[in-house]
Design a protein around this motif. Structure first.
Motif, PDB file in Angstrom:
ATOM      1  N   PHE A  57       0.856  -1.174   0.000  1.00 55.68           N
ATOM      2  CA  PHE A  57       0.000   0.000   0.000  1.00 55.68           C
ATOM      3  C   PHE A  57       0.897   1.230   0.000  1.00 55.68           C
ATOM      4  N   LYS A  58       0.300   2.386  -0.054  1.00 56.82           N
ATOM      5  CA  LYS A  58       1.079   3.623  -0.112  1.00 56.82           C
ATOM      6  C   LYS A  58       1.911   3.833   1.161  1.00 56.82           C
ATOM      7  N   ASN A  59       1.268   3.699   2.332  1.00 55.64           N
ATOM      8  CA  ASN A  59       1.942   4.010   3.591  1.00 55.64           C
ATOM      9  C   ASN A  59       2.367   2.805   4.418  1.00 55.64           C
ATOM     10  N   HIS A  60       2.034   1.617   3.957  1.00 54.07           N
ATOM     11  CA  HIS A  60       2.445   0.409   4.674  1.00 54.07           C
ATOM     12  C   HIS A  60       2.362  -0.788   3.730  1.00 54.07           C
ATOM     13  N   MET A  61       2.922  -1.888   4.176  1.00 53.45           N
ATOM     14  CA  MET A  61       2.715  -3.163   3.487  1.00 53.45           C
ATOM     15  C   MET A  61       2.218  -4.124   4.559  1.00 53.45           C
ATOM     16  N   ALA A  62       1.645  -5.228   4.135  1.00 57.73           N
ATOM     17  CA  ALA A  62       1.018  -6.075   5.138  1.00 57.73           C
ATOM     18  C   ALA A  62       1.079  -7.551   4.795  1.00 57.73           C
ATOM     19  N   LEU A  63       1.011  -8.342   5.861  1.00 55.53           N
ATOM     20  CA  LEU A  63       0.767  -9.774   5.764  1.00 55.53           C
ATOM     21  C   LEU A  63      -0.707  -9.949   6.112  1.00 55.53           C
ATOM     22  N   TRP A  64      -1.439 -10.661   5.270  1.00 51.83           N
ATOM     23  CA  TRP A  64      -2.853 -10.929   5.528  1.00 51.83           C
ATOM     24  C   TRP A  64      -2.999 -12.384   5.928  1.00 51.83           C
ATOM     25  N   PHE A  65      -3.544 -12.623   7.110  1.00 52.63           N
ATOM     26  CA  PHE A  65      -3.820 -13.981   7.560  1.00 52.63           C
ATOM     27  C   PHE A  65      -5.310 -14.232   7.316  1.00 52.63           C
ATOM     28  N   HIS A  66      -5.602 -15.116   6.366  1.00 52.28           N
ATOM     29  CA  HIS A  66      -6.984 -15.311   5.929  1.00 52.28           C
ATOM     30  C   HIS A  66      -7.890 -15.893   7.006  1.00 52.28           C
ATOM     31  N   ASN A  80      -7.716  -6.037  13.051  1.00 48.48           N
ATOM     32  CA  ASN A  80      -8.902  -6.621  12.437  1.00 48.48           C
ATOM     33  C   ASN A  80      -9.143  -5.961  11.089  1.00 48.48           C
ATOM     34  N   ALA A  81      -9.306  -6.774  10.074  1.00 48.14           N
ATOM     35  CA  ALA A  81      -9.656  -6.261   8.747  1.00 48.14           C
ATOM     36  C   ALA A  81     -11.176  -6.257   8.673  1.00 48.14           C
ATOM     37  N   LYS A  82     -11.768  -5.092   8.697  1.00 44.36           N
ATOM     38  CA  LYS A  82     -13.211  -4.972   8.834  1.00 44.36           C
ATOM     39  C   LYS A  82     -14.022  -5.613   7.706  1.00 44.36           C
ATOM     40  N   GLU A  83     -13.425  -5.724   6.512  1.00 49.08           N
ATOM     41  CA  GLU A  83     -14.163  -6.285   5.374  1.00 49.08           C
ATOM     42  C   GLU A  83     -14.537  -7.748   5.593  1.00 49.08           C
ATOM     43  N   ALA A  84     -13.727  -8.467   6.339  1.00 48.20           N
ATOM     44  CA  ALA A  84     -13.970  -9.896   6.517  1.00 48.20           C
ATOM     45  C   ALA A  84     -13.722 -10.271   7.970  1.00 48.20           C
ATOM     46  N   LYS A  85     -14.652 -10.993   8.559  1.00 48.40           N
ATOM     47  CA  LYS A  85     -14.563 -11.325   9.977  1.00 48.40           C
ATOM     48  C   LYS A  85     -13.352 -12.188  10.325  1.00 48.40           C
ATOM     49  N   ALA A  86     -12.931 -13.074   9.431  1.00 45.52           N
ATOM     50  CA  ALA A  86     -11.832 -13.996   9.736  1.00 45.52           C
ATOM     51  C   ALA A  86     -10.454 -13.377   9.488  1.00 45.52           C
ATOM     52  N   LEU A  87     -10.384 -12.377   8.635  1.00 46.50           N
ATOM     53  CA  LEU A  87      -9.123 -11.808   8.185  1.00 46.50           C
ATOM     54  C   LEU A  87      -8.442 -10.953   9.261  1.00 46.50           C
ATOM     55  N   ARG A  88      -7.130 -11.112   9.386  1.00 48.78           N
ATOM     56  CA  ARG A  88      -6.328 -10.255  10.261  1.00 48.78           C
ATOM     57  C   ARG A  88      -5.116  -9.786   9.465  1.00 48.78           C
ATOM     58  N   GLN A  89      -4.676  -8.567   9.760  1.00 48.48           N
ATOM     59  CA  GLN A  89      -3.589  -7.953   9.013  1.00 48.48           C
ATOM     60  C   GLN A  89      -2.458  -7.570   9.969  1.00 48.48           C
ATOM     61  N   TRP A  90      -1.223  -7.829   9.523  1.00 44.11           N
ATOM     62  CA  TRP A  90      -0.038  -7.385  10.260  1.00 44.11           C
ATOM     63  C   TRP A  90       0.616  -6.348   9.359  1.00 44.11           C
ATOM     64  N   ARG A  91       0.584  -5.104   9.797  1.00 45.98           N
ATOM     65  CA  ARG A  91       1.129  -4.011   8.992  1.00 45.98           C
ATOM     66  C   ARG A  91       2.603  -3.751   9.312  1.00 45.98           C
ATOM     67  N   PHE A  92       3.318  -3.406   8.254  1.00 42.55           N
ATOM     68  CA  PHE A  92       4.717  -2.994   8.395  1.00 42.55           C
ATOM     69  C   PHE A  92       4.848  -1.621   7.756  1.00 42.55           C
ATOM     70  N   GLU A  93       5.378  -0.678   8.526  1.00 41.36           N
ATOM     71  CA  GLU A  93       5.622   0.644   7.971  1.00 41.36           C
ATOM     72  C   GLU A  93       7.100   0.738   7.605  1.00 41.36           C
ATOM     73  N   GLU A  94       7.479   1.867   7.028  1.00 41.73           N
ATOM     74  CA  GLU A  94       8.805   2.020   6.446  1.00 41.73           C
ATOM     75  C   GLU A  94       9.959   1.662   7.392  1.00 41.73           C
TER      76      GLU A  94
END
Length: 196
Positions: A57-66, A80-94
Motif C-alpha cells: 500500500f502507499k503508507n504500509h505493506m502487510a501480511l494478511w492472515f486469511h 482486524n480487517a473490517k471487510e472480513a470477519k476472519a481476516l487479520r492484518q499485520w502491517r509494516f511501515e517504512e
C-alpha cells in the motif's frame, strides 16, 4: 510464466517495499505453503486453502492472515480487517523491522490452524427486502425494476436499506428520488467512495 516468476516480477517493480517483501517471501518459502499469485498479490496456500498473503500500500505493506481470527497474537501484531470477519492484518511501515522468528511463529500457527480445519466461513447474505416505496416506484417504472435487478445483491441491499433507514416519509421520498438515476446508471449507492 509461473506464479513464482510473476511474484519475482511483482517484487522487482517495487520501490518502497522491495526489501521487506523479499524478506517476508524468504520466510514464507521456508514453510509447507505453496506460493501463488492471486488478485495480483503473492499468496500462500495449503491444500488449496488461503493461509497468508502479502500486499503493498502507499503508507504500509502487510501480511494478511486469511483465518487470522484463530491466531493467538501474543505479540499484539494483528489488526482486524473490517471487510472480513476472519481476516487479520499485520502491517509494516517504512522503519519497522521484520523479525523473522516472530513472523515464522505466526505463519506456523496459521498453518497448524489450517491443518486442524479451523475456518470461519462467510455468513450467507440474506435476500434483499424491498421497501414499499421502492416497490411502488417499480410498478410505475418497469425499466427501474429491470435496472435494479441487474445490480449485485449487495448494491440492491444498499439502496433498500438507505431508503428504509429514513425516519420520515419526506426523507424516504427524497432518498428514493436521489437513487432512481443512480440505479438506472447501474451504479451502487457508495461506488464513488469505493475507488478512492
Amino acid at each position: 510464466m509461473t506464479d513464482s516468476q510473476k511474484i519475482d516480477a511483482f517484487i522487482a517493480k517495487q520501490t518502497k517495499w522491495k526489501e521487506k517483501l523479499e524478506k517476508l517471501r524468504e520466510i514464507l518459502l521456508q514453510t509447507d505453503l505453496k506460493e501463488e499469485l492471486k488478485w495480483g498479490k503473492p499468496t500462500y496456500t495449503l491444500n488449496g486453502k488461503l493461509v497468508v498473503g502479502m500486499a503493498d500500500f502507499k503508507n504500509h505493506m502487510a501480511l494478511w492472515f486469511h483465518q487470522g481470527v484463530f491466531l493467538k497474537d501474543k505479540h499484539n501484531k494483528l489488526i482486524n480487517a473490517k471487510e472480513a470477519k476472519a481476516l487479520r492484518q499485520w502491517r509494516f511501515e517504512e522503519n519497522d523491522k521484520i523479525e523473522q522468528k516472530i513472523v515464522l511463529e505466526y505463519v506456523e500457527e496459521a498453518i497448524a490452524n489450517c491443518k486442524a480445519g479451523k475456518e470461519l466461513k462467510p455468513v450467507q447474505k440474506k435476500g434483499v427486502s424491498i421497501p414499499p416505496l421502492l416497490d411502488e416506484a417499480f410498478k410505475k417504472d418497469t425499466t427501474l425494476k429491470e435496472h435494479f435487478q441487474k445490480l449485485t445483491p449487495g448494491k440492491q441491499r444498499e439502496y433498500a436499506e438507505y431508503i428504509t433507514e429514513a425516519k420520515q416519509e419526506k426523507t424516504k421520498l427524497s432518498r428514493l428520488e436521489k437513487c432512481i438515476p443512480m440505479i438506472k446508471n447501474g451504479v451502487g449507492l457508495h461506488d464513488k467512495y469505493k475507488n478512492c
